[in-house]
Design a protein around this motif. Structure first.
Motif, mmCIF file in Angstrom:
data_model
loop_
_atom_site.group_PDB
_atom_site.id
_atom_site.type_symbol
_atom_site.label_atom_id
_atom_site.label_comp_id
_atom_site.label_asym_id
_atom_site.label_seq_id
_atom_site.Cartn_x
_atom_site.Cartn_y
_atom_site.Cartn_z
ATOM 1 N N VAL A 172 0.834 -1.208 0.000
ATOM 2 C CA VAL A 172 0.000 0.000 0.000
ATOM 3 C C VAL A 172 0.864 1.252 0.000
ATOM 4 C CG1 VAL A 172 -1.705 1.337 1.298
ATOM 5 C CG2 VAL A 172 -1.946 -1.149 1.122
ATOM 6 N N VAL A 173 1.907 1.257 0.830
ATOM 7 C CA VAL A 173 2.833 2.405 0.895
ATOM 8 C C VAL A 173 3.466 2.653 -0.473
ATOM 9 C CG1 VAL A 173 5.048 3.203 1.813
ATOM 10 C CG2 VAL A 173 3.339 2.231 3.352
ATOM 11 N N ASP A 174 3.892 1.591 -1.140
ATOM 12 C CA ASP A 174 4.560 1.731 -2.438
ATOM 13 C C ASP A 174 3.603 2.234 -3.516
ATOM 14 O OD1 ASP A 174 6.886 0.828 -1.283
ATOM 15 O OD2 ASP A 174 6.600 -1.249 -1.893
ATOM 16 N N ILE A 175 2.373 1.748 -3.510
ATOM 17 C CA ILE A 175 1.387 2.195 -4.504
ATOM 18 C C ILE A 175 1.105 3.689 -4.337
ATOM 19 C CG2 ILE A 175 -1.040 2.034 -5.199
ATOM 20 C CD1 ILE A 175 -0.867 -0.980 -4.615
ATOM 21 N N ILE A 176 0.893 4.105 -3.090
ATOM 22 C CA ILE A 176 0.661 5.525 -2.821
ATOM 23 C C ILE A 176 1.900 6.333 -3.194
ATOM 24 C CG2 ILE A 176 0.230 7.260 -1.036
ATOM 25 C CD1 ILE A 176 -1.405 5.155 0.468
ATOM 26 N N GLY A 177 3.077 5.806 -2.837
ATOM 27 C CA GLY A 177 4.329 6.506 -3.123
ATOM 28 C C GLY A 177 4.562 6.725 -4.603
ATOM 29 N N VAL A 183 3.264 12.684 -9.097
ATOM 30 C CA VAL A 183 2.531 13.950 -9.109
ATOM 31 C C VAL A 183 3.439 15.103 -8.689
ATOM 32 C CG1 VAL A 183 0.685 15.251 -7.956
ATOM 33 C CG2 VAL A 183 0.263 12.922 -8.761
ATOM 34 N N LYS A 184 4.331 14.835 -7.720
ATOM 35 C CA LYS A 184 5.251 15.867 -7.242
ATOM 36 C C LYS A 184 6.466 16.023 -8.154
ATOM 37 C CE LYS A 184 4.848 17.991 -4.131
ATOM 38 N NZ LYS A 184 4.172 19.312 -3.997
ATOM 39 N N GLU A 185 6.471 15.253 -9.241
ATOM 40 C CA GLU A 185 7.484 15.354 -10.303
ATOM 41 C C GLU A 185 8.899 15.000 -9.832
ATOM 42 O OE1 GLU A 185 7.092 19.172 -12.161
ATOM 43 O OE2 GLU A 185 5.245 18.600 -13.179
#
Length: 219
Positions: A172-177, A183-185
């Protein structure tokens, strides 16, 4: 010798991104430790400790002090994990086995993780008004950032206990990351999280295979 560990000492460029020796070595040791833990090798802990120390030096130099302090937690859990994996259980004299926690403890861990993540997210969403001198700008994605941080803490602790559900936290952490860093480029870090996601999936499958016949549950 100290100059070698400077963030200004560039080892190579990756897709135009200048990577210092300290970051390169920290990343190599970190990925190595993740691969080792997927194979249930106790060497994962000393290798992980090296990566933690390298990242601590890196984050301190680039003034990400919260991330540097975060490494202190990982250092402590890594030392504990090394001891826990190598010390026989007093009940049966055997080395700790891979297993799930009991349903009650799984729910409790998840509930505490979510509650602390929400509280931390709420605090970080207002950090620019609470400490405007240190944090003049509003935090980006404070709740998601808090969630991944606290989930990582929980996952690390569960991994030291050889709990299979620790891999689900990492996934879950990796997917969100991946999404968050893209998005933060900061796309190099997003790519790193793609690799970590694949390794986490592989790790969960590897641990499950060794316990598919009968997975022990704690009371």
């Amino acid at each position: 010798m100290l100059e070698f560990w400077s963030v200004n000492n560039i080892a190579l460029k990756v897709v135009g991104y200048p990577m210092s020796y300290v970051e390169l070595l920290g990343t190599i040791f970190y990925l190595w430790s993740v691969w080792l833990i997927s194979k249930k090798k106790i060497l994962t802990w000393p290798i992980g400790i090296v990566s933690v120390l390298l990242y601590m030096v890196l984050f301190y130099q680039i003034r990400l002090y919260s991330d540097a302090i975060e490494q202190v937690y990982y250092l402590g859990v890594s030392i504990y994990g090394w001891w826990r994996w190598s010390t026989p259980e007093s009940a049966n004299g055997k080395i700790l086995n891979v297993r799930y926690s009991s349903p009650r403890k799984i729910v409790l861990s998840a509930s505490i993780t979510i509650a602390i993540s929400f509280a931390m997210g709420a605090f970080m969403s207002q950090i620019h008004t609470i400490l405007p001198t240190l944090f003049p700008d509003k935090a980006s994605f404070p709740y998601l950032d808090a969630l991944t941080t606290i989930m990582s803490f929980t996952a690390m602790w569960l991994m030291a206990q050889k709990r299979i559900e620790s891999w689900y936290y990492w996934i879950v952490v990796d997917i969100i990351g991946i999404w968050l860093y893209y998005v933060k480029e900061v796309k190099f870090i997003a790519l790193l999280y793609v690799i970590l996601l694949l390794m986490a999936i592989n790790g969960s499958i590897s641990w499950l295979k060794t316990t598919s016949a009968s997975v022990g549950r704690l009371p």
